[in-house]
Design an enzyme around this catalytic site. Structure first.
Site, PDB file in Angstrom:
ATOM      1  N   ASN A  33      -3.385  -6.839   8.742  1.00 38.33           N
ATOM      2  CA  ASN A  33      -4.088  -6.717   7.511  1.00 38.33           C
ATOM      3  C   ASN A  33      -4.248  -7.964   6.498  1.00 38.33           C
ATOM      4  O   ASN A  33      -5.171  -8.298   5.744  1.00 38.33           O
ATOM      5  CB  ASN A  33      -3.856  -5.540   6.693  1.00 38.33           C
ATOM      6  CG  ASN A  33      -2.348  -5.596   5.630  1.00 38.33           C
ATOM      7  OD1 ASN A  33      -2.747  -6.003   4.649  1.00 38.33           O
ATOM      8  ND2 ASN A  33      -1.508  -5.359   6.169  1.00 38.33           N
ATOM      9  N   CYS A  91       0.819  -1.086  -0.197  1.00 34.79           N
ATOM     10  CA  CYS A  91       0.070  -0.259   0.035  1.00 34.79           C
ATOM     11  C   CYS A  91       0.976   1.183  -0.004  1.00 34.79           C
ATOM     12  O   CYS A  91       2.041   1.102  -0.066  1.00 34.79           O
ATOM     13  CB  CYS A  91      -0.980   0.030   1.405  1.00 34.79           C
ATOM     14  SG  CYS A  91       0.171  -0.074   2.752  1.00 34.79           S
ATOM     15  N   GLU A 121       0.458  -0.589  16.202  1.00 31.23           N
ATOM     16  CA  GLU A 121      -0.061   0.671  15.855  1.00 31.23           C
ATOM     17  C   GLU A 121      -1.301   0.996  16.862  1.00 31.23           C
ATOM     18  O   GLU A 121      -1.364   2.211  17.217  1.00 31.23           O
ATOM     19  CB  GLU A 121      -1.033   0.348  14.469  1.00 31.23           C
ATOM     20  CG  GLU A 121      -1.744   1.780  14.107  1.00 31.23           C
ATOM     21  CD  GLU A 121      -2.850   1.474  13.042  1.00 31.23           C
ATOM     22  OE1 GLU A 121      -2.666   0.569  12.136  1.00 31.23           O
ATOM     23  OE2 GLU A 121      -3.869   2.022  12.970  1.00 31.23           O
ATOM     24  N   HIS A 123      -1.488  -4.940  19.132  1.00 31.58           N
ATOM     25  CA  HIS A 123      -0.828  -4.350  17.896  1.00 31.58           C
ATOM     26  C   HIS A 123       0.031  -3.266  18.120  1.00 31.58           C
ATOM     27  O   HIS A 123      -0.535  -2.380  18.816  1.00 31.58           O
ATOM     28  CB  HIS A 123      -1.948  -4.299  16.861  1.00 31.58           C
ATOM     29  CG  HIS A 123      -1.384  -4.137  15.401  1.00 31.58           C
ATOM     30  ND1 HIS A 123      -0.731  -2.990  14.824  1.00 31.58           N
ATOM     31  CD2 HIS A 123      -1.101  -5.050  14.264  1.00 31.58           C
ATOM     32  CE1 HIS A 123      -0.291  -2.969  13.742  1.00 31.58           C
ATOM     33  NE2 HIS A 123      -0.702  -4.225  13.408  1.00 31.58           N
TER      34      HIS A 123
HETATM   35  S1  SF4 Z   1      -2.889   3.044   7.093  1.00 28.52           S
HETATM   36 FE1  SF4 Z   1      -1.718   0.789   6.965  1.00 28.52          FE
HETATM   37  S2  SF4 Z   1      -2.767   0.034   5.241  1.00 28.52           S
HETATM   38 FE2  SF4 Z   1      -3.125   1.956   4.964  1.00 28.52          FE
HETATM   39  S3  SF4 Z   1      -1.846   2.993   3.751  1.00 28.52           S
HETATM   40 FE3  SF4 Z   1      -1.065   3.102   5.948  1.00 28.52          FE
HETATM   41  S4  SF4 Z   1       0.284   1.521   6.187  1.00 28.52           S
HETATM   42 FE4  SF4 Z   1      -0.824   0.984   4.466  1.00 28.52          FE
END
Ligand code: SF4
Length: 281
Positions: free
Chosen positions: A223, A12, A126, A124
């Site tokens: 993901n 991504c 994040e 996680h």
């Molecule tokens: S939020 Fe996560 S999935 Fe979306 S662009 Fe950023 S790194 Fe990629």
């Protein structure tokens, strides 16, 4: 063997951006380079950078003098960033812009005195980062059932956000239930990334047309795991592998049409290798 490969399979924007930043550090700087935690959740990518001399640090106590440290795409908690800067290291922030936007949105709502309810995986990286912007009282839940068990209070102003890679349909169920439970609307931050939605939607579309689905990506990648989950939920035989040698060949050989997709942190080379192998069956 016919293979239907998802157009959205693979990196991504946020992952590409983080790896471009790391590549630039590796090629343009003589200082030792490290990442704070895995820059992305893919062990093969991590091994590639390790071979190029990039160290993956567990925490800020491992920062060496003069080191350049790249912050992972998932972002890090506020206190960790403060500790990192205090080491004197030169810091390169490779936090995905969408994660950064979620962090800042949470901080802004918190500034209005509201309390965060976060739909995400508690362990996680994040999520740990997002929670650090939310202050005291924030609660995290991984499913609607978990949310229903939280001790919600009628005298607290809540706001809702999600880990960027959460399932959008699941989030909508959460919003609907919360409205009913609290008897009022609450602010909802739209933090789920479009990259995730598009990958999940395409995985569902393909899963409905094939006899088996192969999902390629790190076993630690949230993901990627959710891509496998949404494919499996269509009732199709689904396997999640990191590399081509993990494919259940005997099972897949019995199929004539196989769908192929990959998480947002999976390099094209690994997806290509799986596709080539499947086509050869
Ligand atoms: S939020 Fe996560 S999935 Fe979306 S662009 Fe950023 S790194 Fe990629």
């Amino acid at each position: 063997m016919k293979i239907i490969r998802a157009r959205t399979a693979g990196f991504c924007m946020g992952v590409s951006l983080a790896l471009r930043k790391l590549d630039r550090e590796v090629t343009e700087n003589n200082a030792p380079i490290a990442t704070l935690g895995p820059i992305i959740h893919n062990p093969q990518v991590m091994a590639h950078y390790e071979e190029r001399g990039v160290r993956c640090l567990r925490d800020t106590t491992q920062v060496a003098p003069g080191q350049r440290v790249v912050i992972r795409a998932h972002g890090i908690p506020v206190a960790e960033e403060t500790a990192l800067k205090a080491t004197g290291a030169s810091v390169v922030d490779a936090t995905c812009p969408k994660v950064k936007r979620a962090q800042l949105g949470i901080a802004e709502e918190r500034g209005r005195g509201s309390t965060l309810l976060l739909f995400g995986e508690a362990d996680h990286p994040e999520v740990r980062g997002l929670l650090s912007y939310a202050g005291e009282g924030a609660m995290v839940f991984g499913s609607l059932d978990e949310l229903k068990r939280l001790p919600l209070r009628d005298d607290v102003d809540y706001f809702l956000a999600a880990q960027t890679t959460q399932d959008r349909a699941g989030f909508e169920d959460v919003v609907a239930w919360l409205r009913q439970r609290l008897g009022r609307d609450i602010p909802v931050l739209q933090t789920i990334c479009d990259a995730t939605r598009k990958r999940q939607q395409e995985a569902v579309d393909i899963a409905r047309r094939v006899q088996a689905m192969v999902v390629v990506g790190g076993f630690d990648s949230g993901n990627t795991r959710r891509l496998a989950d949404v494919a499996r939920a269509q009732g199709v035989f689904t396997v999640h592998v990191e590399t081509v040698d993990q494919l259940p060949v005997d099972e897949l050989r019995k199929k004539s049409v196989i769908g192929l997709t990959a998480g947002a942190s999976t390099p094209k080379s690994l997806i290509d290798a799986v596709q080539r192998f499947l086509e050869s069956l």
